[in-house]
Design a protein around this motif. Sequence first.
Motif, short mmCIF file in Angstrom:
data_model
loop_
_atom_site.label_atom_id
_atom_site.label_comp_id
_atom_site.label_asym_id
_atom_site.label_seq_id
_atom_site.Cartn_x
_atom_site.Cartn_y
_atom_site.Cartn_z
N SER A 317 0.83 -1.21 0.00
CA SER A 317 0.00 0.00 0.00
C SER A 317 0.86 1.26 0.00
CB SER A 317 -0.93 0.01 1.21
OG SER A 317 -1.86 -1.04 1.14
N ALA A 318 1.95 1.24 0.77
CA ALA A 318 2.84 2.40 0.84
C ALA A 318 3.41 2.73 -0.53
CB ALA A 318 3.96 2.16 1.84
N GLN A 319 3.77 1.71 -1.29
CA GLN A 319 4.31 1.94 -2.64
C GLN A 319 3.24 2.53 -3.56
OE1 GLN A 319 7.58 1.71 -3.67
NE2 GLN A 319 7.75 1.55 -1.46
N LYS A 320 2.02 2.03 -3.44
CA LYS A 320 0.92 2.57 -4.25
C LYS A 320 0.65 4.03 -3.84
CE LYS A 320 -1.43 -1.83 -5.09
NZ LYS A 320 -2.63 -2.66 -4.80
N GLY A 321 0.74 4.28 -2.53
CA GLY A 321 0.53 5.64 -2.04
C GLY A 321 1.56 6.61 -2.57
N LYS A 322 2.78 6.15 -2.67
CA LYS A 322 3.85 7.01 -3.19
C LYS A 322 3.56 7.41 -4.64
CE LYS A 322 8.73 7.14 -4.22
NZ LYS A 322 9.99 6.40 -4.33
N LYS A 323 3.12 6.44 -5.43
CA LYS A 323 2.79 6.72 -6.83
C LYS A 323 1.63 7.72 -6.93
CE LYS A 323 4.36 2.29 -8.71
NZ LYS A 323 3.94 1.01 -9.33
#
Length: 340
Positions: A317-323
């Motif tokens: 989720s954190a990686q998706k949030g960064k994008k």
Amino acid sequence: MPRQARIDAPGALHHIITRGIERGKIFRDDKDREEFLTRLGQVVQQTKTKCYAWALIPNHFHLLLKTGDVPMATVMRRVLTGYAVWYNHRHHRSGHLFQNRYKSILCQEDVYLKELVRYIHLNPLRAGLVKDLKELDRYPYTGHKVLMGKGKREWQSIEPVLHFFSENIPKGRQEYQRYVREGVNQGRQPNLVGGGLIRSAGGWTEVRMLRKGGEFQKSDERILGDGDFVERVLAEADEQMAKKYAMKARGIGLDQLAKGVAALIEVSSEELIGASKNRKLAKGRSLFCYWAAHLLGFSMIEISKRLEISLSTVSVSAQKGKKLVHEKGWAIEKILNINI
């Protein structure tokens, strides 16, 4: 003197060195080594971390890793903690296994990758674990054997390294072998494992020449690269740290973040809790995970408990949030209506 903060970023290349406490052994036999490699392999694959080089010596190890989906500190914590617990249980011991914090040097990839791969893979030869290159080619506890095509570790990234020598893999392997052979007589290279400005410039001779010419390079003990690279990395790290400290100074916690994210996507903060597959809620959780971990400094465990989701879900989720943040141009200070 206080410890300096770790420096990391997605895609950052790290030379990691970890030693046994009081120079003691951390690998007593092949069972220990295989257990460590199994754990390392699982973690780097799960986190999409790239491993370019590695070498296991009885009392320490070297890794050359490129940050993937999760911060390097999280990757190393998972590897080291799990192995230490297993090792202590197996050998009927207690207490710390590793000496202090592991050493992590952020490296300028295009300049130093080849040198570091060679330096790391020649460690067993320098340590006397093998007598010559022929034995090193068959030695199972360094990534050299894998690069030579004589062994297999599914989690080791081979092609990116060999492509530094040639786009053709067989030719790249030949050129890599030649390059390693040329480095046999170089011995220990302090400029690759320590020395601040010495390391950044490439050695004391280069430092003296720069100073005679009136040129002073930016340097940092945690970074291996030229002055421009060091300056850029430090500037980015300083900007990130400034935001973190500003948030902490205001006492911003997970509850306040949840309210801000919920208002942004027009739901209640209570709705963010749980693993609902609703797209709007999933987006909100992604933003929450990214900002909570990377700007507020909360651990994956704390975030996972707050949202009642698994650690692996927090990471993804954190990686998706960064994008999302980069695509939409969202800034946390505007979401929370504060000035930084």
